[in-house]
Structures are given as C-alpha cells and as structure tokens.
Design a protein around this motif. Sequence first.
Motif, PDB file in Angstrom:
ATOM      1  N   GLY A   2       0.832  -1.200   0.000  1.00 44.60           N
ATOM      2  CA  GLY A   2       0.000   0.000   0.000  1.00 44.60           C
ATOM      3  C   GLY A   2       0.861   1.241   0.000  1.00 44.60           C
ATOM      4  O   GLY A   2       2.059   1.186   0.266  1.00 44.60           O
ATOM      5  N   ALA A   3       0.219   2.348  -0.338  1.00 40.30           N
ATOM      6  CA  ALA A   3       0.936   3.624  -0.360  1.00 40.30           C
ATOM      7  C   ALA A   3      -0.042   4.768  -0.166  1.00 40.30           C
ATOM      8  O   ALA A   3      -1.233   4.654  -0.488  1.00 40.30           O
ATOM      9  CB  ALA A   3       1.685   3.794  -1.688  1.00 40.30           C
ATOM     10  N   VAL A   4       0.472   5.880   0.335  1.00 39.65           N
ATOM     11  CA  VAL A   4      -0.326   7.086   0.536  1.00 39.65           C
ATOM     12  C   VAL A   4       0.557   8.305   0.305  1.00 39.65           C
ATOM     13  O   VAL A   4       1.755   8.286   0.587  1.00 39.65           O
ATOM     14  CB  VAL A   4      -0.956   7.113   1.955  1.00 39.65           C
ATOM     15  N   TRP A   5      -0.040   9.371  -0.245  1.00 40.99           N
ATOM     16  CA  TRP A   5       0.646  10.645  -0.445  1.00 40.99           C
ATOM     17  C   TRP A   5      -0.404  11.694  -0.758  1.00 40.99           C
ATOM     18  O   TRP A   5      -1.601  11.389  -0.824  1.00 40.99           O
ATOM     19  CB  TRP A   5       1.681  10.569  -1.563  1.00 40.99           C
ATOM     20  N   THR A   6       0.036  12.922  -0.933  1.00 45.78           N
ATOM     21  CA  THR A   6      -0.863  13.986  -1.369  1.00 45.78           C
ATOM     22  C   THR A   6      -0.383  14.529  -2.704  1.00 45.78           C
ATOM     23  O   THR A   6       0.787  14.390  -3.064  1.00 45.78           O
ATOM     24  CB  THR A   6      -0.952  15.141  -0.359  1.00 45.78           C
ATOM     25  N   TYR A   7      -1.314  15.145  -3.412  1.00 44.68           N
ATOM     26  CA  TYR A   7      -1.030  15.792  -4.695  1.00 44.68           C
ATOM     27  C   TYR A   7      -1.974  16.982  -4.807  1.00 44.68           C
ATOM     28  O   TYR A   7      -2.821  17.206  -3.925  1.00 44.68           O
ATOM     29  CB  TYR A   7      -1.216  14.807  -5.862  1.00 44.68           C
ATOM     30  N   TYR A   8      -1.836  17.749  -5.845  1.00 41.99           N
ATOM     31  CA  TYR A   8      -2.702  18.905  -6.083  1.00 41.99           C
ATOM     32  C   TYR A   8      -3.382  18.737  -7.428  1.00 41.99           C
ATOM     33  O   TYR A   8      -2.723  18.709  -8.465  1.00 41.99           O
ATOM     34  CB  TYR A   8      -1.895  20.206  -6.026  1.00 41.99           C
ATOM     35  N   GLY A   9      -4.711  18.569  -7.388  1.00 38.01           N
ATOM     36  CA  GLY A   9      -5.477  18.396  -8.611  1.00 38.01           C
ATOM     37  C   GLY A   9      -5.639  19.716  -9.349  1.00 38.01           C
ATOM     38  O   GLY A   9      -5.500  20.793  -8.784  1.00 38.01           O
ATOM     39  N   SER A  10      -5.942  19.603 -10.619  1.00 31.44           N
ATOM     40  CA  SER A  10      -6.172  20.787 -11.441  1.00 31.44           C
ATOM     41  C   SER A  10      -7.468  20.587 -12.227  1.00 31.44           C
ATOM     42  O   SER A  10      -7.512  19.717 -13.100  1.00 31.44           O
ATOM     43  CB  SER A  10      -4.999  20.996 -12.400  1.00 31.44           C
ATOM     44  N   PRO A  11      -8.510  21.330 -11.894  1.00 34.91           N
ATOM     45  CA  PRO A  11      -8.577  22.348 -10.855  1.00 34.91           C
ATOM     46  C   PRO A  11      -8.578  21.711  -9.466  1.00 34.91           C
ATOM     47  O   PRO A  11      -8.875  20.518  -9.336  1.00 34.91           O
ATOM     48  CB  PRO A  11      -9.903  23.056 -11.138  1.00 34.91           C
ATOM     49  N   PRO A  12      -8.287  22.496  -8.447  1.00 35.53           N
ATOM     50  CA  PRO A  12      -8.269  21.953  -7.091  1.00 35.53           C
ATOM     51  C   PRO A  12      -9.659  21.448  -6.681  1.00 35.53           C
ATOM     52  O   PRO A  12     -10.670  22.049  -7.060  1.00 35.53           O
ATOM     53  CB  PRO A  12      -7.863  23.134  -6.210  1.00 35.53           C
ATOM     54  N   LEU A  13      -9.675  20.382  -5.918  1.00 39.36           N
ATOM     55  CA  LEU A  13     -10.936  19.862  -5.401  1.00 39.36           C
ATOM     56  C   LEU A  13     -11.539  20.843  -4.399  1.00 39.36           C
ATOM     57  O   LEU A  13     -12.729  21.155  -4.459  1.00 39.36           O
ATOM     58  CB  LEU A  13     -10.718  18.497  -4.744  1.00 39.36           C
ATOM     59  N   ARG A  14     -10.727  21.348  -3.479  1.00 38.79           N
ATOM     60  CA  ARG A  14     -11.160  22.319  -2.475  1.00 38.79           C
ATOM     61  C   ARG A  14      -9.990  23.234  -2.130  1.00 38.79           C
ATOM     62  O   ARG A  14      -8.830  22.845  -2.207  1.00 38.79           O
ATOM     63  CB  ARG A  14     -11.651  21.634  -1.192  1.00 38.79           C
ATOM     64  N   CYS A  15     -10.348  24.456  -1.696  1.00 37.38           N
ATOM     65  CA  CYS A  15      -9.364  25.447  -1.257  1.00 37.38           C
ATOM     66  C   CYS A  15      -9.688  25.860   0.167  1.00 37.38           C
ATOM     67  O   CYS A  15     -10.823  25.703   0.635  1.00 37.38           O
ATOM     68  CB  CYS A  15      -9.403  26.684  -2.168  1.00 37.38           C
ATOM     69  N   ASP A  16      -8.691  26.417   0.853  1.00 35.42           N
ATOM     70  CA  ASP A  16      -8.945  26.925   2.201  1.00 35.42           C
ATOM     71  C   ASP A  16      -9.607  28.296   2.112  1.00 35.42           C
ATOM     72  O   ASP A  16      -9.884  28.798   1.009  1.00 35.42           O
ATOM     73  CB  ASP A  16      -7.658  26.936   3.032  1.00 35.42           C
ATOM     74  N   ALA A  17      -9.846  28.927   3.258  1.00 33.39           N
ATOM     75  CA  ALA A  17     -10.540  30.216   3.292  1.00 33.39           C
ATOM     76  C   ALA A  17      -9.794  31.308   2.531  1.00 33.39           C
ATOM     77  O   ALA A  17     -10.408  32.255   2.023  1.00 33.39           O
ATOM     78  CB  ALA A  17     -10.765  30.647   4.741  1.00 33.39           C
ATOM     79  N   ALA A  18      -8.482  31.172   2.409  1.00 33.51           N
ATOM     80  CA  ALA A  18      -7.675  32.174   1.690  1.00 33.51           C
ATOM     81  C   ALA A  18      -7.586  31.853   0.195  1.00 33.51           C
ATOM     82  O   ALA A  18      -6.909  32.566  -0.546  1.00 33.51           O
ATOM     83  CB  ALA A  18      -6.280  32.238   2.297  1.00 33.51           C
ATOM     84  N   GLY A  19      -8.222  30.764  -0.240  1.00 33.97           N
ATOM     85  CA  GLY A  19      -8.187  30.402  -1.652  1.00 33.97           C
ATOM     86  C   GLY A  19      -7.014  29.533  -2.052  1.00 33.97           C
ATOM     87  O   GLY A  19      -6.796  29.297  -3.240  1.00 33.97           O
ATOM     88  N   VAL A  20      -6.257  29.047  -1.075  1.00 32.29           N
ATOM     89  CA  VAL A  20      -5.105  28.194  -1.353  1.00 32.29           C
ATOM     90  C   VAL A  20      -5.593  26.741  -1.500  1.00 32.29           C
ATOM     91  O   VAL A  20      -6.315  26.236  -0.633  1.00 32.29           O
ATOM     92  CB  VAL A  20      -4.065  28.293  -0.217  1.00 32.29           C
ATOM     93  N   PRO A  21      -5.217  26.062  -2.591  1.00 34.54           N
ATOM     94  CA  PRO A  21      -5.657  24.677  -2.773  1.00 34.54           C
ATOM     95  C   PRO A  21      -5.206  23.775  -1.626  1.00 34.54           C
ATOM     96  O   PRO A  21      -4.081  23.873  -1.137  1.00 34.54           O
ATOM     97  CB  PRO A  21      -4.982  24.252  -4.077  1.00 34.54           C
ATOM     98  N   LEU A  22      -6.115  22.900  -1.201  1.00 33.32           N
ATOM     99  CA  LEU A  22      -5.782  21.914  -0.179  1.00 33.32           C
ATOM    100  C   LEU A  22      -5.115  20.711  -0.844  1.00 33.32           C
ATOM    101  O   LEU A  22      -5.486  20.322  -1.954  1.00 33.32           O
ATOM    102  CB  LEU A  22      -7.048  21.439   0.539  1.00 33.32           C
ATOM    103  N   PRO A  23      -4.150  20.101  -0.152  1.00 31.60           N
ATOM    104  CA  PRO A  23      -3.570  18.867  -0.694  1.00 31.60           C
ATOM    105  C   PRO A  23      -4.652  17.792  -0.746  1.00 31.60           C
ATOM    106  O   PRO A  23      -5.495  17.705   0.148  1.00 31.60           O
ATOM    107  CB  PRO A  23      -2.463  18.512   0.296  1.00 31.60           C
TER     108      PRO A  23
END
Length: 158
Positions: free
Chosen positions: A65-86
């Motif tokens: 098994g494996a796990v990691w984060t990535y950044y989708g394009s477009p982002p799935l969700r952003c934080d309150a400041a508009g920064v994409p969440l991992p």
Amino acid sequence: MTPDRTVLRAATPDDDSFVIEMARHACVIEDRPLPDPDDDEVLEMLPPAGVVPIIAQDHNGTSVGAVWTYYGSPPLRCDAAGVPLPELCIAVAPGHRGVGIGGMLLDALFAALVQSHDAMCTNVHVRNPAKKLYERKGFRAVGQGNGPLGLALIKDLR
C-alpha cells in the motif's frame, strides 16, 4: 496479513513503479478495469516534487500500500484564503484490503502533514467502501466532488 506485521517507510526511487500502480488502483472502484499507467487521471495523482509517499510493506518486504498527497487541477477544495488543499491519494493492493493497512497509512500521513497543513481533502465515489474508512478517520463531507457520484471530503489536521 495483519497490520501489526506491517512496516511503514518513506518511498525511494525504487518504489516509483509501485507508486504508479497504487495511483492506478486509487483511480477506480474495486473490480473495475485499471487505467493505463500513462492515463491522464493516473498522472495527475502522482506525487509532485517534494512529496514523498509512505509505503506499507508486509513482513516479507513486499509493498502492499501507499499514501501521499497531490494537487489536482482544478483543485478539489481550497482553504478560506483560496489556497488549494492537498488531496489524498491512497491505495492498498488487492488481497491486503480490509485489515487496517489503509488506516495505518492515513494516520502516518496525518502525522506527517500536521506541521505544514491545516487541512486536506479527498474525492471519493459515493459507493466506494473506502468512504467509511475516511469518515472514521475524521473526514467530513463538504459537497459535490469530481464526477456525478463524487463526494468531496475534508479532514482538519489541527
């Protein structure tokens, strides 16, 4: 195999083909055909520069098994400041699912991210059995995800 016989470690370049294989599994619901390794969906989910996947190995040293984060394009969700969440990418090899390895991988990822991120997100198909694991680990539904049956989930890390 039981999780108490599973070892977690940081991926090395020797794990690249296994990481691609796990990304292929992360793209589909169980028992559906896997996409090709060079499919756009697989390529988007691969870990970006600077992100080191966490690998689960059984007692024989076989990666399961494996796990990691990535950044989708477009982002799935952003934080309150508009920064994409991992975004979460996780997969456990067939034959090793349902025994706690996914939970171990998620816990290790949360511990690794807590110092640098307030939250993370994932997209899950509403019928994917992993949805229950994500909910047990603190993800909460926040609306429509990718595709007509996708559900966006967020996990607060702090």
